[in-house]
Design an enzyme around this catalytic site. Structure first.
Site, short mmCIF file in Angstrom:
data_model
loop_
_atom_site.label_atom_id
_atom_site.label_comp_id
_atom_site.label_asym_id
_atom_site.label_seq_id
_atom_site.Cartn_x
_atom_site.Cartn_y
_atom_site.Cartn_z
N ASP A 178 0.91 -1.14 0.00
CA ASP A 178 0.00 0.00 0.00
C ASP A 178 0.94 1.18 0.00
O ASP A 178 1.55 1.50 1.03
CB ASP A 178 -0.89 0.00 1.25
CG ASP A 178 -1.90 1.14 1.18
OD1 ASP A 178 -1.52 2.25 0.77
OD2 ASP A 178 -3.07 0.91 1.52
N HIS A 179 1.11 1.82 -1.14
CA HIS A 179 2.22 2.78 -1.25
C HIS A 179 2.05 3.97 -0.31
O HIS A 179 3.00 4.69 -0.04
CB HIS A 179 2.46 3.20 -2.70
CG HIS A 179 1.42 4.12 -3.24
ND1 HIS A 179 0.27 3.65 -3.79
CD2 HIS A 179 1.35 5.46 -3.30
CE1 HIS A 179 -0.47 4.67 -4.16
NE2 HIS A 179 0.16 5.79 -3.88
N HIS A 241 -5.86 2.87 1.45
CA HIS A 241 -5.07 3.99 1.95
C HIS A 241 -5.68 4.65 3.19
O HIS A 241 -4.99 4.90 4.18
CB HIS A 241 -4.90 5.06 0.87
CG HIS A 241 -4.42 4.53 -0.45
ND1 HIS A 241 -3.46 3.54 -0.53
CD2 HIS A 241 -4.76 4.83 -1.72
CE1 HIS A 241 -3.24 3.27 -1.81
NE2 HIS A 241 -4.01 4.02 -2.55
#
Ligand code: NAD
Length: 489
Positions: A178-179, A241
């Site tokens: 999950d960047h 996010h």
């Protein structure tokens, strides 16, 4: 700095993610010395490319980076090899295995493997299956799987995907990206919460009135309509996010800053999500779609007019909601979240609003003091702002609100590692702290599925004008309890 060793097998080596994010991130690791001599990357995709052509692609992806010198780029690109590969063809995995073993010897790597899935999620399970059946896992060294989002489409598909990769890899070998967790200011939330005596003891329902998370995008759906139509804002932003940001903001303090302990407190937090019934979900989570409007003197399309979007699309481009946690620390404290496309401006920020002091002795009219507010700016600027009350200059004791404001300067931000660079280094190091685990996804998908179910039961799709901060219903979520969105661009 210790040099990391690995053969990285990149499924989707000709793709957009690889070119825009992964090659630049690997190059930065090379420049910083985390990767030196003992690494090789095997790019795989369908196209029949030669190694030379692939190296040209990699060169083009990194050549304009500020740190790039011709010599370094050439040395870096020489570690890249290409294998034309159909992910469903067993024979190709045998060739891949042979190539990986050859490169392992050539670069003296010692059996370390990273399998990076940078392609459409429908292939993830198939690839993982072949990695096992064609015996690609090495007996010596590490074997790590890196897997991109989206991790499933709903709880059932996420579980199916998880079961399929878990047949080959153990949880401690799986790095789900999950960047957002690679972003400086998201990681910074932990430093802020647990590194400050003026915040840590106050971080609970006793002193905090509400928490707000906004992930606003100014752009519309752009070229991603195909994907977005089947996803929407809830799946694209909230399930992953926003949920991750929420967890870092609310989880208990880990005893130590180690992956196992951080994940233990995070798992507990996800288990404490207050589950709504579909009726409650419909009241507490609202959706909407943007419609055409004039934005900065230009008429922009509404979502249903965008290329690739159905005229009667029921995909939401905006979500706002109120989330509650069933923990002693947070019982009753609303966590408001909102995200959308074509909003007023791009910004990811968090606002923590504290309760006002109980008895404002300076007020002549009984008014409470303004609440302290802490804002964490995640992007595009990175920093913090703390609003505190001071005495107005002059011969009165009236309070006035002042801001203590800090932003990292652009030059320092430019030098700091990008999210993908941090996360790739974590994978090479074997640090799973900033990756998501199945236990979290299991809970967050179940939570989100109820919202989806509640929305699917109605035929209504509320709208908002492009260039605004969403529909009135988003404001009403807060004003009904006398609150307000802190971020009002
Ligand atoms: P893309 O379509 O640009 O690339 C897909 C790659 O897969 C290509 O290299 C293609 O050749 C290869 N491929 C497709 N079918 C194949 C087959 N049958 N056999 C072998 N190779 C095949 O996609 P992308 O944008 O790079 O995205 C890759 C993954 O990363 C997706 O899961 C996406 O959701 C995720 N992701 C992408 C971004 C981004 O910025 N592009 C951001 C976050 C997550």
């Amino acid at each position: 700095m210790t040099e990391k060793k690995a053969v990285i097998i990149l499924f989707g080596g000709s793709g957009d993610l690889a070119k825009r994010k992964l090659y630049p991130a690997l190059f930065q690791l090379f420049v910083r010395g985390d990767l030196q001599e003992h690494f090789a990357v095997i790019g795989t995709a369908r196209r029949p490319w030669s190694d030379e052509y692939y190296q040209e692609i990699v060169t083009a992806a990194v050549t304009n980076l500020p740190q790039a010198t011709t010599k370094q780029v050439k040395a870096f690109a020489s570690h890249f090899y290409y294998q034309s590969h159909d992910v469903t063809d067993s024979a190709h995995y045998v060739t891949l295995k042979t190539l990986a073993e050859k490169l392992d010897k050539q670069y003296d790597i010692g059996g370390n493997r990273i399998y990076y899935m940078a392609m459409a999620p429908e292939f993830f399970g198939v690839i993982a299956g072949h990695i096992k059946s064609e015996n690609l896992l090495t007996p010596d060294g590490f074997n790590r799987l890196v897997i991109e989002k989206p991790f499933g489409h709903d709880h059932a598909s996420a579980k199916e995907l998880n079961d399929s990769i878990s047949a080959t890899f153990d949880e401690n070998q799986i790095y789900r990206i999950d960047h957002y967790l690679g972003k400086e200011m998201v990681q910074g939330i932990l430093a802020l919460r647990f590194g400050n005596q003026i915040l840590e003891p106050l971080w609970s329902k006793d002193y905090i009135d509400n928490i707000q998370i906004t992930l606003a995008e100014a752009v519309g759906v752009e070229e991603r309509a195909g994907y977005y139509e089947s996803s929407g804002a809830l799946r694209d932003m909230v399930q992953n996010h926003i949920m991750q940001l929420m967890a870092y903001l609310t989880m208990e303090k880990p005893d130590t800053f180690s992956p196992e302990v951080v994940h233990k407190v995070k798992d507990a937090l996800f288990s404490s999500l207050h589950r709504y019934t579909p009726e409650e979900a419909a009241q507490n989570f609202i959706r909407a779609q943007y419609v055409s409007a004039d934005v900065n003197g230009q008429t922009v399309n509404g979502y249903r007019q965008e290329d690739g979007v159905a005229e009667d699309s029921m995909t939401e481009t905006f979500v706002a909601g109120k989330l509650l946690l069933d923990t002693p620390r947070w019982e009753g404290t609303p966590i408001y979240l909102r995200t959308g496309k074509r909003l007023t401006r791009k910004s990811t920020q968090v606002t923590v609003t504290f309760k006002p002091v109980a008895n404002n002795i300076f007020a002549t009219d009984g008014e409470p003091a303004a609440p302290n507010r802490l804002t964490i700016y995640v992007e595009p600027t990175q920093g913090y702002r703390l609003e505190i009350n001071g005495k107005t200059l002059g011969q009165t004791f009236a309070l006035s609100q002042e801001s203590l404001d800090f932003r990292h300067d652009d030059a320092s931000v430019a030098k700091a590692p990008e999210a993908y660079e941090r996360l790739l280094l974590d994978v090479l190091r074997g640090d799973q702290t900033n990756f998501t685990r199945w236990a979290e996804l299991d809970q967050s998908w179940q939570y989100v599925d109820v919202i989806r179910q509640a929305w699917d039961a109605t035929k209504a799709m509320p709208t908002y004008a492009a260039g605004t901060m969403g529909p009135q219903a988003s404001m009403d979520l807060l004003t009904d309890s006398g609150r307000d969105w802190a971020f009002k661009p």
